[in-house]
Structures are given as structure tokens and as C-alpha cells.
Design a protein around this motif. Structure first.
Motif, PDB file in Angstrom:
ATOM      1  N   PRO A  60      43.442   6.803 -25.241  1.00 48.07           N
ATOM      2  CA  PRO A  60      43.243   6.094 -23.972  1.00 48.07           C
ATOM      3  C   PRO A  60      42.562   6.989 -22.937  1.00 48.07           C
ATOM      4  O   PRO A  60      42.882   8.175 -22.820  1.00 48.07           O
ATOM      5  N   ASN A  61      41.619   6.407 -22.192  1.00 52.43           N
ATOM      6  CA  ASN A  61      40.926   7.181 -21.160  1.00 52.43           C
ATOM      7  C   ASN A  61      40.140   6.249 -20.252  1.00 52.43           C
ATOM      8  O   ASN A  61      40.328   5.029 -20.287  1.00 52.43           O
ATOM      9  N   LEU A  62      39.257   6.806 -19.460  1.00 48.28           N
ATOM     10  CA  LEU A  62      38.374   6.052 -18.575  1.00 48.28           C
ATOM     11  C   LEU A  62      36.958   6.173 -19.122  1.00 48.28           C
ATOM     12  O   LEU A  62      36.468   7.295 -19.319  1.00 48.28           O
ATOM     13  N   ARG A  63      36.295   5.039 -19.350  1.00 49.09           N
ATOM     14  CA  ARG A  63      34.975   5.051 -19.985  1.00 49.09           C
ATOM     15  C   ARG A  63      33.907   4.495 -19.037  1.00 49.09           C
ATOM     16  O   ARG A  63      34.149   3.561 -18.283  1.00 49.09           O
ATOM     17  N   VAL A  64      32.723   5.063 -19.119  1.00 52.27           N
ATOM     18  CA  VAL A  64      31.640   4.759 -18.201  1.00 52.27           C
ATOM     19  C   VAL A  64      31.078   3.365 -18.464  1.00 52.27           C
ATOM     20  O   VAL A  64      30.810   2.988 -19.599  1.00 52.27           O
ATOM     21  N   LYS A  65      30.900   2.609 -17.396  1.00 52.86           N
ATOM     22  CA  LYS A  65      30.381   1.249 -17.489  1.00 52.86           C
ATOM     23  C   LYS A  65      28.860   1.234 -17.695  1.00 52.86           C
ATOM     24  O   LYS A  65      28.176   2.237 -17.461  1.00 52.86           O
ATOM     25  N   PRO A  66      28.307   0.071 -18.105  1.00 49.68           N
ATOM     26  CA  PRO A  66      26.856  -0.015 -18.348  1.00 49.68           C
ATOM     27  C   PRO A  66      26.001   0.263 -17.108  1.00 49.68           C
ATOM     28  O   PRO A  66      24.891   0.785 -17.227  1.00 49.68           O
ATOM     29  N   VAL A  67      26.482  -0.113 -15.935  1.00 51.98           N
ATOM     30  CA  VAL A  67      25.811   0.245 -14.681  1.00 51.98           C
ATOM     31  C   VAL A  67      26.736   1.239 -13.987  1.00 51.98           C
ATOM     32  O   VAL A  67      27.653   0.856 -13.258  1.00 51.98           O
ATOM     33  N   PRO A  68      26.525   2.535 -14.212  1.00 46.22           N
ATOM     34  CA  PRO A  68      27.544   3.516 -13.824  1.00 46.22           C
ATOM     35  C   PRO A  68      27.496   3.972 -12.375  1.00 46.22           C
ATOM     36  O   PRO A  68      28.519   4.394 -11.835  1.00 46.22           O
ATOM     37  N   ASP A  69      26.328   3.906 -11.735  1.00 43.17           N
ATOM     38  CA  ASP A  69      26.209   4.494 -10.415  1.00 43.17           C
ATOM     39  C   ASP A  69      26.712   3.531  -9.341  1.00 43.17           C
ATOM     40  O   ASP A  69      26.217   2.415  -9.204  1.00 43.17           O
ATOM     41  N   THR A  70      27.705   3.981  -8.605  1.00 43.72           N
ATOM     42  CA  THR A  70      28.291   3.166  -7.548  1.00 43.72           C
ATOM     43  C   THR A  70      28.757   4.099  -6.443  1.00 43.72           C
ATOM     44  O   THR A  70      28.530   5.308  -6.484  1.00 43.72           O
ATOM     45  N   GLY A  71      29.402   3.545  -5.426  1.00 41.12           N
ATOM     46  CA  GLY A  71      29.896   4.386  -4.348  1.00 41.12           C
ATOM     47  C   GLY A  71      30.356   3.569  -3.166  1.00 41.12           C
ATOM     48  O   GLY A  71      30.166   2.348  -3.104  1.00 41.12           O
ATOM     49  N   ALA A 130      31.498   4.196   1.288  1.00 41.91           N
ATOM     50  CA  ALA A 130      31.835   4.994   2.474  1.00 41.91           C
ATOM     51  C   ALA A 130      31.226   6.392   2.442  1.00 41.91           C
ATOM     52  O   ALA A 130      31.836   7.363   2.903  1.00 41.91           O
ATOM     53  N   GLY A 131      30.019   6.512   1.880  1.00 44.36           N
ATOM     54  CA  GLY A 131      29.338   7.800   1.854  1.00 44.36           C
ATOM     55  C   GLY A 131      29.660   8.680   0.666  1.00 44.36           C
ATOM     56  O   GLY A 131      29.194   9.818   0.592  1.00 44.36           O
ATOM     57  N   TRP A 132      30.435   8.156  -0.256  1.00 49.94           N
ATOM     58  CA  TRP A 132      30.782   8.894  -1.478  1.00 49.94           C
ATOM     59  C   TRP A 132      29.994   8.343  -2.671  1.00 49.94           C
ATOM     60  O   TRP A 132      29.859   7.129  -2.808  1.00 49.94           O
ATOM     61  N   ARG A 133      29.507   9.226  -3.533  1.00 49.48           N
ATOM     62  CA  ARG A 133      28.915   8.814  -4.803  1.00 49.48           C
ATOM     63  C   ARG A 133      30.019   8.766  -5.852  1.00 49.48           C
ATOM     64  O   ARG A 133      30.803   9.709  -5.979  1.00 49.48           O
ATOM     65  N   GLN A 134      30.045   7.665  -6.584  1.00 42.49           N
ATOM     66  CA  GLN A 134      31.093   7.462  -7.574  1.00 42.49           C
ATOM     67  C   GLN A 134      30.502   6.980  -8.885  1.00 42.49           C
ATOM     68  O   GLN A 134      29.315   6.636  -8.971  1.00 42.49           O
ATOM     69  N   VAL A 135      31.355   6.958  -9.924  1.00 44.15           N
ATOM     70  CA  VAL A 135      30.962   6.491 -11.255  1.00 44.15           C
ATOM     71  C   VAL A 135      31.867   5.337 -11.650  1.00 44.15           C
ATOM     72  O   VAL A 135      33.103   5.467 -11.622  1.00 44.15           O
ATOM     73  N   ALA A 136      31.269   4.224 -11.994  1.00 41.90           N
ATOM     74  CA  ALA A 136      32.044   3.050 -12.407  1.00 41.90           C
ATOM     75  C   ALA A 136      32.594   3.257 -13.806  1.00 41.90           C
ATOM     76  O   ALA A 136      31.848   3.604 -14.732  1.00 41.90           O
ATOM     77  N   VAL A 137      33.894   3.034 -13.957  1.00 40.84           N
ATOM     78  CA  VAL A 137      34.537   3.243 -15.253  1.00 40.84           C
ATOM     79  C   VAL A 137      35.358   2.014 -15.624  1.00 40.84           C
ATOM     80  O   VAL A 137      35.782   1.239 -14.763  1.00 40.84           O
ATOM     81  N   TRP A 192      24.573   4.142 -24.137  1.00 39.30           N
ATOM     82  CA  TRP A 192      25.507   5.275 -24.133  1.00 39.30           C
ATOM     83  C   TRP A 192      26.923   4.797 -24.366  1.00 39.30           C
ATOM     84  O   TRP A 192      27.274   3.647 -24.100  1.00 39.30           O
ATOM     85  N   ASP A 193      27.721   5.691 -24.912  1.00 37.07           N
ATOM     86  CA  ASP A 193      29.169   5.535 -25.044  1.00 37.07           C
ATOM     87  C   ASP A 193      29.769   6.808 -24.474  1.00 37.07           C
ATOM     88  O   ASP A 193      29.975   7.795 -25.190  1.00 37.07           O
ATOM     89  N   LEU A 194      30.021   6.799 -23.185  1.00 39.32           N
ATOM     90  CA  LEU A 194      30.491   7.983 -22.471  1.00 39.32           C
ATOM     91  C   LEU A 194      31.883   7.757 -21.934  1.00 39.32           C
ATOM     92  O   LEU A 194      32.262   6.636 -21.588  1.00 39.32           O
ATOM     93  N   MET A 195      32.650   8.832 -21.848  1.00 41.16           N
ATOM     94  CA  MET A 195      34.040   8.736 -21.407  1.00 41.16           C
ATOM     95  C   MET A 195      34.438  10.019 -20.691  1.00 41.16           C
ATOM     96  O   MET A 195      33.796  11.069 -20.842  1.00 41.16           O
TER      97      MET A 195
END
Length: 431
Positions: A93-104, A106-113, A209-212
Motif C-alpha cells: 500500500p502507498n500513494l501513487r501518482v495520478k495521470p495528471v500529476p501537477d497540481t497545487g 495557495a502558492g504551493w506546488r503539489q503532486v496529485a496522488v 508512467w507507473d510512479l509511486m
């Protein structure tokens, strides 16, 4: 088990190697590659599913994505020779990267999982996370990637902004589990560009990709006497490592069975994939092995009739802070040896005959063993054991080792138990 008795069984070299294996196996694809590397050193050779297979004795293995099937054909093995299968799984079990990963926000860059498997969500908070997995390239090839550095973090809300957090924290899976990895506006394409560059390929060549995520803190010994092992992905890479070591150890021996390692993917989400235990992968490999040795459908049926599978997956040690959650008469302990997993509703595949097979293997190996049964008031988990038994019609036994914090970002077990399990698995494969 006394310290003196434990030392008689304990092999620190095996556990050291397990720690190294965990470090090189942050994803199922890496786990398969790490296991294959160990098998290659033992004389195994990879065969392609698209090629015709020959009857040459020796070690063989097939890789499909995050799954690996390996087997050793002894000299003189006939088409009716039964198999001894050890079943495991490579995913955790873990957190896996979504097909459209770039999100954010309030001024923070984040990764959709997306949440993979049964994750205790709070265990992934405030941990330094790396990225691993594979990139699918436009030419049809793939590239493994392992970034063992603190790239991501899921920050917990400060207690000043949630004064009731210790009275019960509730995390929204969509809003609260999105990792941060920088400052600034959303920069579409930046994550894959960064990963591709680190993998040595052009971002334009990446088609999928299949990233986690994975915790970058390595596995380590724990406790005053270093008698415990804490680390990520013990469920179930500990069993993959034990089975790989056992198969490599019996290769070259004069065996009455054909020993097999089946390391499946996607067990944590139901095994329903082309690399999961519900796929025909293992059955096809066993069948083709029979046919390669000149066998017929009748020979295949006779070989499977004499086949036994040992499904090896992590089990629960009695938790000192929650002992009421466990069955009162069954309290498995770390460093007490492998556990036999029993459930009469067939959540585990063990029956009385299987118990005898497991006990004989432990006795032959000279290791102690324990039994796990769920509390009647608690639901019981399951494994690839019942799936394998039902799909192939082969006798199957469920076992594992006792652990705490199962499915957490980091789990805990006895430092002796990996070697004890590997010893029992080796004895089982030897028959």
C-alpha cells in the motif's frame, strides 16, 4: 524463545541482505528486478513468454511487469513431476501518482496522488518521500526510476489549527493527502520532465508512467538488543526475499519436486490483473513447463494433483497496546518463528493436511512455528492462498511471520524471523 535459543537460529547475514533488498525495491518493478538479479547469480536464466520453451534442466524465470515466476527443473524431472510453489506478492500500500500529476494550491506546488491498497493514512504524514516506478516510452520499452531523496511530503495540520486532533483525526483522502514538492504556481508537465531527466530519457519520449511514493528512510534494526526490524514494504517483500533466497539455495539439488517462486503484483487491491494471482500467469507457466518436457494434458493434471503451494504473506503479532483485538488463545510473537495462518471460512487456505505439511517443513528446518487465528469479532484479511487454491485446484497452505503496523509506511517485525521463514521455505521446497 530464550536469547540463547534464538541465537541458534539467527543469521544476521540474511537480515542484512533483506535490508539491502528493501532498499533496492521501492516498487514492484524494482522488487522483480532485484529478485531476478539474485536468481541470475544462482544460475537462473530469463525466458520470454513469446518464445518456445525447451526441456533444458536448470533455473528459469519469467518477468511480466511487477510479477515474476521462477522455477528450477532438476535433472531427470519428468512431465508428471509435481511442483512445490511458494506464492508471494510484490506490491505494498502507498500513494501513487495520478495521470495528471501537477497540481497545487495557495502558492504551493503539489503532486496529485491516488491511494493504493489499504493505507493507514496517518502513517504517510510528515514523512520524506521519494518517487519510484517505471516510465513507459514511445518505442515500447520501459525505464525503471528510483529517486531516493526527499522530494515530497504530506504535511499534517499543526495542532494549533486543530486542537481536537488527539481526540480523533479524520483525513479527507482527496484533500488532505496531496504531497507538496515546492513553491510557486502549478507548472504542468514539470513532474514528468523532472523524473524523465533523472531517468536519462527525454520527457517527449515518455508515453505513460507507473510512479509511486516511498519513504526514503531505510530499514534498520530497532531496540536495545537490535532484535527487531523496522522498515517499509515488509508486507510482502520480506516473503519475496525469503522465497528468492530459498529457491536459489535449492537450485542444483536432486529434488523430488520442481520448486517454484510465484511473486504476484496487485495483491493489495484484489489480485485482478494480468500480473495478479487471479490471472492465468502461474497456471500457464506450470502448464508450459510440463509440455516443454514432453507432457500431455493428462501429465499436467497428474503433476498438479501432487503439487502443494505455500502462500507466504505477513501476519499479525499480538499488539501490546491492543491485545483485546486478538484471539485470546493465539498470540504470535516476533522471533517466535513463522506463523501458520488459519481461517475456517477460507480467507486463508490452510486445512489440517496443510498444517501437517507446514509443520514437517519447520521440523525439517529446525525452526519453531506459531499459529495465527483472527478474533471472532474482527474481520479476517486474506491472501493469494485461497485464490491460488481455487484457480489451480492445488493444495495450499497460508503462512507468514508476525508483525506490527501492517500496511503502515513503516512496519515492524522480529529481526530473526526473516531467516527462520527462509529456512522453513527452503525445507518446504526440498520436500
Amino acid at each position: 524463545m530464550s536469547t540463547a535459543a534464538r541465537q541458534a537460529f539467527f543469521d544476521r547475514t540474511h537480515t542484512d541482505d533483506l535490508i539491502a533488498f528493501l532498499g533496492t525495491s521501492p516498487s514492484p518493478y524494482h522488487a522483480v528486478a532485484s529478485a531476478a538479479e539474485r536468481l541470475e547469480k544462482a544460475g537462473f536464466r530469463q525466458v520470454a513468454e513469446t518464445d518456445a520453451w525447451d526441456a533444458v534442466a536448470g533455473g528459469h524465470y519469467v518477468i511480466r511487469g511487477g510479477a515474476l515466476i521462477a522455477w528450477y527443473v532438476p535433472q531427470g524431472a519428468g512431465p508428471q513431476t509435481p511442483f512445490r510453489v511458494v506464492g508471494t506478492h510484490t506490491d505494498s500500500p502507498n500513494l501513487r501518482v495520478k495521470p495528471v500529476p501537477d497540481t497545487g494550491s495557495a502558492g504551493w506546488r503539489q503532486v496529485a496522488v491516488e491511494i493504493y491498497g489499504g493505507v493507514p493514512l496517518n502513517t504517510w504524514l510528515d514523512r520524506d518521500l521519494g518517487l519510484s516506478g517505471r516510465l513507459a516510452l514511445r518505442d515500447g520499452s520501459s525505464r525503471l526510476v528510483q529517486l531516493d531523496e526527499p522530494l515530497l511530503r504530506v504535511p499534517q495540520l499543526a495542532i494549533h489549527l486543530d486542537r481536537q486532533v488527539n481526540e480523533g483525526m479524520k483525513l479527507d483522502k482527496q484533500r488532505h493527502l496531496t504531497p507538496i514538492w515546492g513553491l510557486g504556481p502549478v507548472d504542468e508537465g514539470s513532474l514528468i520532465e523532472y523524473v524523465a531527466e533523472r531517468a536519462g530519457v527525454a520527457a517527449a519520449d515518455v508515453a505513460g508512467w507507473d510512479l509511486m511514493t516511498h519513504d526514503v528512510q531505510p530499514a534498520s534494526y530497532l531496540g536495545r538488543d537490535r532484535e527487531l526490524l523496522a522498515g517499509p514494504r515488509l508486507d510482502n517483500l520480506l516473503s519475496v526475499h525469503a522465497a528468492t533466497a530459498a529457491l536459489a539455495a535449492v537450485a542444483g539439488a536432486d529434488l523430488p519436486y520442481i520448486p517454484v517462486l510465484a511473486a504476484f503484483d496487485h495483491e493489495e487491491t484484489g489480485s485482478e490483473s494480468d500480473t495478479g494471482a487471479q490471472s492465468p500467469l502461474l497456471g500457464n507457466v506450470l502448464e508450459r513447463s510440463v509440455y516443454a518436457r514432453g507432457g500431455s494434458p493428462e501429465d499436467r493434471a497428474r503433476a498438479l494433483a501432487g503439487t502443494v503451494c505455500l502462500s507466504s504473506d505477513m501476519g499479525h503479532a499480538v499488539h501490546p497496546n491492543y491485545s483485546e483485538r486478538h484471539e485470546p488463545g493465539h498470540h504470535p510473537m516476533p522471533n517466535g518463528g513463522p506463523i501458520l495462518k488459519v481461517n475456517v471460512n477460507n480467507r486463508y487456505a490452510t486445512d489440517g493436511i496443510g498444517r501437517a505439511v507446514f509443520a514437517a517443513a519447520c521440523e525439517k528446518a529446525g525452526v519453531p512455528w506459531q499459529t495465527f487465528v483472527s478474533n471472532n469479532a474482527m474481520p479476517c484479511g486474506t491472501t493469494i492462498g485461497p485464490i491460488t487454491a481455487a484457480r489451480l485446484g492445488i493444495s495450499t497452505v497460508d503462512c507468514g511471520i508476525a508483525a506490527l503496523s501492517m500496511h503502515s509506511a513503516r512496519e515492524l517485525c522480529g529481526a530473526d524471523d526473516p531467516y527462520l521463514l527462509a529456512s522453513a521455505v527452503k525445507a518446504f521446497l526440498e520436500g
